[in-house]
Design a protein around this motif. Structure first.
Motif, PDB file in Angstrom:
ATOM      1  N   GLU A  22       0.851  -1.218  -0.068  1.00 19.10           N
ATOM      2  CA  GLU A  22      -0.024  -0.185  -0.042  1.00 19.10           C
ATOM      3  C   GLU A  22       1.092   1.193  -0.137  1.00 19.10           C
ATOM      4  O   GLU A  22       2.039   1.128   0.407  1.00 19.10           O
ATOM      5  N   ALA A  23       0.621   2.168  -0.778  1.00 21.13           N
ATOM      6  CA  ALA A  23       1.302   3.567  -0.642  1.00 21.13           C
ATOM      7  C   ALA A  23       0.046   4.696  -0.539  1.00 21.13           C
ATOM      8  O   ALA A  23      -0.891   4.790  -1.148  1.00 21.13           O
ATOM      9  N   ALA A  24       0.538   5.836   0.070  1.00 20.78           N
ATOM     10  CA  ALA A  24      -0.180   7.006   0.093  1.00 20.78           C
ATOM     11  C   ALA A  24       0.439   8.150  -0.760  1.00 20.78           C
ATOM     12  O   ALA A  24       1.676   8.402  -0.303  1.00 20.78           O
ATOM     13  N   ALA A  25      -0.177   9.063  -1.280  1.00 18.50           N
ATOM     14  CA  ALA A  25       0.280  10.119  -2.134  1.00 18.50           C
ATOM     15  C   ALA A  25      -0.377  11.439  -1.791  1.00 18.50           C
ATOM     16  O   ALA A  25      -1.739  11.349  -1.953  1.00 18.50           O
ATOM     17  N   PHE A  26       0.179  12.470  -1.260  1.00 17.41           N
ATOM     18  CA  PHE A  26      -0.539  13.785  -0.541  1.00 17.41           C
ATOM     19  C   PHE A  26      -0.272  14.614  -1.687  1.00 17.41           C
ATOM     20  O   PHE A  26       0.967  14.929  -2.283  1.00 17.41           O
ATOM     21  N   TYR A  27      -1.085  15.396  -2.447  1.00 19.28           N
ATOM     22  CA  TYR A  27      -1.090  16.140  -3.448  1.00 19.28           C
ATOM     23  C   TYR A  27      -1.363  17.671  -2.691  1.00 19.28           C
ATOM     24  O   TYR A  27      -2.441  18.150  -2.870  1.00 19.28           O
ATOM     25  N   LYS A  28      -0.121  18.071  -2.223  1.00 23.13           N
ATOM     26  CA  LYS A  28      -0.279  19.620  -1.557  1.00 23.13           C
ATOM     27  C   LYS A  28      -0.191  20.710  -2.440  1.00 23.13           C
ATOM     28  O   LYS A  28       0.868  20.523  -3.295  1.00 23.13           O
ATOM     29  N   ASP A  29      -0.829  21.475  -2.782  1.00 21.15           N
ATOM     30  CA  ASP A  29      -0.713  22.799  -3.361  1.00 21.15           C
ATOM     31  C   ASP A  29      -0.756  22.362  -4.918  1.00 21.15           C
ATOM     32  O   ASP A  29      -0.002  23.252  -5.717  1.00 21.15           O
ATOM     33  N   CYS A  30      -0.982  21.094  -5.424  1.00 21.62           N
ATOM     34  CA  CYS A  30      -0.842  20.855  -6.664  1.00 21.62           C
ATOM     35  C   CYS A  30      -2.126  19.868  -6.944  1.00 21.62           C
ATOM     36  O   CYS A  30      -2.519  19.240  -6.129  1.00 21.62           O
ATOM     37  N   GLU A  77     -12.342  -1.825  -9.765  1.00 17.87           N
ATOM     38  CA  GLU A  77     -11.073  -1.301  -9.469  1.00 17.87           C
ATOM     39  C   GLU A  77     -10.650   0.021 -10.317  1.00 17.87           C
ATOM     40  O   GLU A  77     -10.898   0.102 -11.276  1.00 17.87           O
ATOM     41  N   ILE A  78     -10.053   0.860  -9.705  1.00 19.29           N
ATOM     42  CA  ILE A  78      -9.603   2.031 -10.386  1.00 19.29           C
ATOM     43  C   ILE A  78      -7.952   2.030 -10.719  1.00 19.29           C
ATOM     44  O   ILE A  78      -7.426   2.164  -9.644  1.00 19.29           O
ATOM     45  N   GLN A  79      -7.733   1.835 -11.758  1.00 24.38           N
ATOM     46  CA  GLN A  79      -6.034   1.758 -12.055  1.00 24.38           C
ATOM     47  C   GLN A  79      -5.295   3.021 -12.771  1.00 24.38           C
ATOM     48  O   GLN A  79      -6.245   3.632 -13.531  1.00 24.38           O
ATOM     49  N   VAL A  80      -4.255   3.280 -12.373  1.00 22.22           N
ATOM     50  CA  VAL A  80      -3.398   4.257 -13.036  1.00 22.22           C
ATOM     51  C   VAL A  80      -3.061   3.956 -14.590  1.00 22.22           C
ATOM     52  O   VAL A  80      -2.572   2.767 -14.527  1.00 22.22           O
ATOM     53  N   ASP A  81      -3.644   4.727 -15.259  1.00 24.98           N
ATOM     54  CA  ASP A  81      -3.451   4.200 -16.766  1.00 24.98           C
ATOM     55  C   ASP A  81      -1.892   4.888 -17.238  1.00 24.98           C
ATOM     56  O   ASP A  81      -1.282   3.941 -17.693  1.00 24.98           O
ATOM     57  N   ASN A  82      -1.508   5.925 -16.893  1.00 23.34           N
ATOM     58  CA  ASN A  82      -0.224   6.549 -17.154  1.00 23.34           C
ATOM     59  C   ASN A  82       0.083   7.640 -16.459  1.00 23.34           C
ATOM     60  O   ASN A  82      -0.888   8.319 -15.720  1.00 23.34           O
ATOM     61  N   PHE A  83       1.157   7.906 -16.295  1.00 23.89           N
ATOM     62  CA  PHE A  83       1.839   9.174 -15.635  1.00 23.89           C
ATOM     63  C   PHE A  83       2.178  10.533 -16.576  1.00 23.89           C
ATOM     64  O   PHE A  83       2.564  10.128 -17.552  1.00 23.89           O
ATOM     65  N   ALA A  84       1.830  11.430 -16.063  1.00 25.05           N
ATOM     66  CA  ALA A  84       2.483  12.830 -16.737  1.00 25.05           C
ATOM     67  C   ALA A  84       3.816  13.049 -16.499  1.00 25.05           C
ATOM     68  O   ALA A  84       4.081  12.618 -15.438  1.00 25.05           O
ATOM     69  N   ALA A  85       4.556  13.758 -17.560  1.00 22.09           N
ATOM     70  CA  ALA A  85       5.856  14.146 -17.166  1.00 22.09           C
ATOM     71  C   ALA A  85       5.830  15.331 -16.323  1.00 22.09           C
ATOM     72  O   ALA A  85       4.977  16.175 -16.516  1.00 22.09           O
ATOM     73  N   SER A  86       6.301  15.118 -15.270  1.00 20.45           N
ATOM     74  CA  SER A  86       6.344  15.930 -13.865  1.00 20.45           C
ATOM     75  C   SER A  86       7.529  16.003 -13.044  1.00 20.45           C
ATOM     76  O   SER A  86       7.996  14.938 -13.122  1.00 20.45           O
ATOM     77  N   ASN A  87       7.843  17.017 -12.427  1.00 17.31           N
ATOM     78  CA  ASN A  87       8.713  16.973 -11.511  1.00 17.31           C
ATOM     79  C   ASN A  87       8.344  16.810 -10.082  1.00 17.31           C
ATOM     80  O   ASN A  87       8.985  16.688  -8.913  1.00 17.31           O
ATOM     81  N   PHE A  88       6.967  16.615  -9.659  1.00 13.65           N
ATOM     82  CA  PHE A  88       6.282  16.427  -8.671  1.00 13.65           C
ATOM     83  C   PHE A  88       5.662  15.059  -8.738  1.00 13.65           C
ATOM     84  O   PHE A  88       4.865  15.037  -9.463  1.00 13.65           O
ATOM     85  N   ASN A  89       6.355  14.106  -8.100  1.00  9.67           N
ATOM     86  CA  ASN A  89       5.738  12.833  -8.428  1.00  9.67           C
ATOM     87  C   ASN A  89       5.477  12.020  -6.892  1.00  9.67           C
ATOM     88  O   ASN A  89       6.238  10.981  -6.474  1.00  9.67           O
ATOM     89  N   PRO A  90       4.527  12.426  -6.025  1.00  7.39           N
ATOM     90  CA  PRO A  90       4.366  11.591  -4.800  1.00  7.39           C
ATOM     91  C   PRO A  90       3.989  10.446  -4.893  1.00  7.39           C
ATOM     92  O   PRO A  90       4.291   9.472  -4.214  1.00  7.39           O
ATOM     93  N   ALA A  91       3.066   9.847  -5.767  1.00 13.89           N
ATOM     94  CA  ALA A  91       2.646   8.650  -5.848  1.00 13.89           C
ATOM     95  C   ALA A  91       4.010   7.604  -6.477  1.00 13.89           C
ATOM     96  O   ALA A  91       4.120   6.557  -6.121  1.00 13.89           O
ATOM     97  N   GLN A  92       4.726   8.067  -7.519  1.00 11.12           N
ATOM     98  CA  GLN A  92       5.637   7.475  -7.925  1.00 11.12           C
ATOM     99  C   GLN A  92       6.808   7.354  -7.049  1.00 11.12           C
ATOM    100  O   GLN A  92       7.600   6.310  -6.735  1.00 11.12           O
ATOM    101  N   GLU A  93       7.117   8.301  -6.306  1.00  9.84           N
ATOM    102  CA  GLU A  93       7.992   8.299  -5.125  1.00  9.84           C
ATOM    103  C   GLU A  93       7.736   7.093  -3.893  1.00  9.84           C
ATOM    104  O   GLU A  93       8.550   6.716  -3.453  1.00  9.84           O
ATOM    105  N   ALA A  94       6.415   7.116  -3.776  1.00  8.62           N
ATOM    106  CA  ALA A  94       5.927   6.287  -2.641  1.00  8.62           C
ATOM    107  C   ALA A  94       5.924   4.763  -3.362  1.00  8.62           C
ATOM    108  O   ALA A  94       5.560   3.795  -2.816  1.00  8.62           O
TER     109      ALA A  94
END
Length: 139
Positions: free
Chosen positions: A2-10, A26-43
């Protein structure tokens, strides 16, 4: 897992490009956007992970007040426009498969001194004994 991602100010959409519903509700992540802010991926979240709908609704009052399970399943991409929220993800496929195995020190101070065996004869250009067979043939 399990992983939690907090999207503060974005917005969630600054990292996640889209969600989709898969079999089993179930709801699945299809793909990620190109970004410097990646809380879910970092988790540790990857595209084979799913949103834990019940835990997300229970943990984040902002989402819990605006959505219910059915509404999220009807259009999970409504989450992409939200900010200052916490999303909880889970990995459904816990049957991991070995994709790579290696051993040895993580950081060598110099190249390996292992010398590959050189065959005396390479039958033809199509036959490959090692990735460096063409180089061996030239020598």
């Amino acid at each position: 897992p399990e992983a939690a991602a907090f999207y503060k100010d974005c917005k969630v959409g600054s990292e996640i490009a889209s969600f989709s519903c898969i079999d089993g509700g179930e709801i699945q992540v299809d793909n990620f956007a190109a970004s410097n802010f990646n809380p879910a991926q970092e988790a540790g979240v990857r595209t084979d992970w799913c949103l834990d709908i019940d835990k997300t609704l229970a943990q984040d009052p902002k989402i819990g007040q605006n959505f219910d399970r059915k509404l999220l399943l009807d259009d999970p991409n409504m989450l992409l426009g939200m900010s200052d929220v916490t999303l909880v993800f889970k990995q459904l496929n816990v049957d991991m498969q070995l994709k790579f195995e290696g051993s040895g020190p993580a950081d060598l101070s110099e190249p390996s001194k292992i010398v590959p065996l050189r065959p005396n004869f390479i039958p033809n250009e199509v036959t490959w004994f090692t990735a460096g067979a063409a180089t061996l043939k030239k020598n």
